[in-house]
Design an enzyme around this catalytic site. Structure first.
Site, short mmCIF file in Angstrom:
data_model
loop_
_atom_site.label_atom_id
_atom_site.label_comp_id
_atom_site.label_asym_id
_atom_site.label_seq_id
_atom_site.Cartn_x
_atom_site.Cartn_y
_atom_site.Cartn_z
N ARG A 48 -2.52 -8.26 -20.86
CA ARG A 48 -3.41 -7.94 -21.98
C ARG A 48 -2.82 -6.90 -22.93
NH1 ARG A 48 -7.03 -4.21 -21.60
NH2 ARG A 48 -8.79 -5.42 -22.34
N GLU A 78 1.92 -7.64 8.59
CA GLU A 78 1.91 -6.18 8.79
C GLU A 78 3.01 -5.46 8.04
OE1 GLU A 78 0.85 -8.21 11.03
OE2 GLU A 78 -1.12 -7.37 11.44
N ASP A 113 -9.95 0.86 -24.89
CA ASP A 113 -10.15 0.74 -23.45
C ASP A 113 -10.22 2.09 -22.78
OD1 ASP A 113 -9.99 -1.96 -23.59
OD2 ASP A 113 -7.96 -2.12 -22.78
N PRO A 165 0.82 -1.22 0.00
CA PRO A 165 0.00 0.00 0.00
C PRO A 165 0.85 1.27 0.00
CG PRO A 165 -0.56 -1.42 1.87
CD PRO A 165 0.58 -2.06 1.18
N1 ADE Z 1 -0.86 -5.12 -0.06
C1 ADE Z 1 -1.83 -4.81 0.83
N2 ADE Z 1 -2.62 -3.84 0.35
C2 ADE Z 1 -2.13 -3.51 -0.89
C3 ADE Z 1 -2.50 -2.57 -1.88
N3 ADE Z 1 -3.53 -1.75 -1.72
N4 ADE Z 1 -1.78 -2.52 -3.01
C4 ADE Z 1 -0.71 -3.33 -3.18
N5 ADE Z 1 -0.31 -4.23 -2.27
C5 ADE Z 1 -1.01 -4.33 -1.13
#
Ligand code: ADE
Length: 256
Positions: free
Chosen positions: A162, A124, A177, A97
């Site tokens: 793709r 985590e 697309d 994230p």
């Molecule tokens: N791992 C956990 N959440 C994620 C996300 N939003 N994007 C990429 N990897 C992740």
């Protein structure tokens, strides 16, 4: 393209990759996808891949050794410089994230590589040395937290595969697309021409391809203005500020 995915759950991938366009691409050898469990590179007999964080805190952190050694095993199988067209282009992407938010532009960039290695984080966190000294890129698929990088890796793989040459037939061309021209996709219709009283726009039944192309561009533009103005290029935004959205859309449509 070769695509290696390092994960604690390799069995999650086969059901997703064996269908539709992805399944066909693999079957036709347009992409070589391999999953590998980095637990196989753990050092102890319990095959431990995580440990407590230094400094305390909740949750476990993925240890660096199994991840480094799994990536090194992949790189040893396909050393740099073995690409047919000259220097090999490769990236080692950590799904997290904290990464750059994934876009169609990033998908296009990754699709131009010879070798993409994706590392799926879990728990985590991942030891910071993986980020600093192993990954060449970090990608997030959106501003929300999943339990691991497996689903994000599938999303990235599908978006990239793709775009590889030969994967989409002309009937499925990626050019139409959403995002491919920086705009959302125009509205699509198929038969019947009248469904429960909701008619297909006459222009699409007219056979006038030039007019249809103009209408589609105008629709793509007005949709983008109303649903995702953040996607519009700078100059389109300044035009938009100059007057009501539909005025600009109409004039842009004529230019287009
Ligand atoms: N791992 C956990 N959440 C994620 C996300 N939003 N994007 C990429 N990897 C992740």
């Amino acid at each position: 393209m070769r695509l290696d995915i390092l994960t604690l759950f390799p069995e999650m991938f086969a059901p997703v990759f064996s269908h539709s366009i992805m399944g066909r691409a693999i079957e036709r050898n347009l992409v070589d996808i391999r999953t590998r469990n980095f637990r196989d590179y753990a050092h102890d007999r319990h095959r431990t891949v995580d440990d407590y964080p230094y400094g305390g805190g909740s949750g476990m952190v993925l240890k660096p050794e199994p991840l480094f050694e799994a990536v090194e095993a992949v790189l040893a199988e396909w050393p740099a410089g073995t690409s047919m067209g000259g220097a090999m282009r490769r990236k080692i992407v950590l799904l997290t994230p904290q990464g750059r938010r994934f876009t169609q532009e990033i998908a296009r960039d990754l699709a131009s590589l010879d070798h993409l290695v994706m590392v799926c984080g879990r728990y985590e966190g991942v030891d910071e040395r993986v980020r600093e000294h192993l990954a060449t890129d970090e990608i997030s698929i959106g501003d929300y937290v999943l339990s691991g990088g497996e689903l994000p890796a599938m999303v990235v793989a599908e978006a990239v595969v793709r775009l590889l040459p030969g994967v989409l037939g002309s009937a499925e061309s990626a050019e139409d697309d959403s995002f491919s021209a920086g705009l959302l996709q125009f509205p699509q219709y198929t038969r019947p021409p009248d469904f429960r009283g909701w008619r297909v726009p006459d222009i699409l039944l007219s056979g006038n391809h030039e007019e249809i192309a103009r209408w589609r561009h105008g629709q793509a533009l007005s949709r983008t203005v109303s649903k995702r103005p953040d996607l519009l290029p700078e100059d389109a935004l300044s035009k938009r500020e100059a007057g009501p959205a539909n005025t600009i859309v109409a004039s842009d449509a004529k230019e287009g």
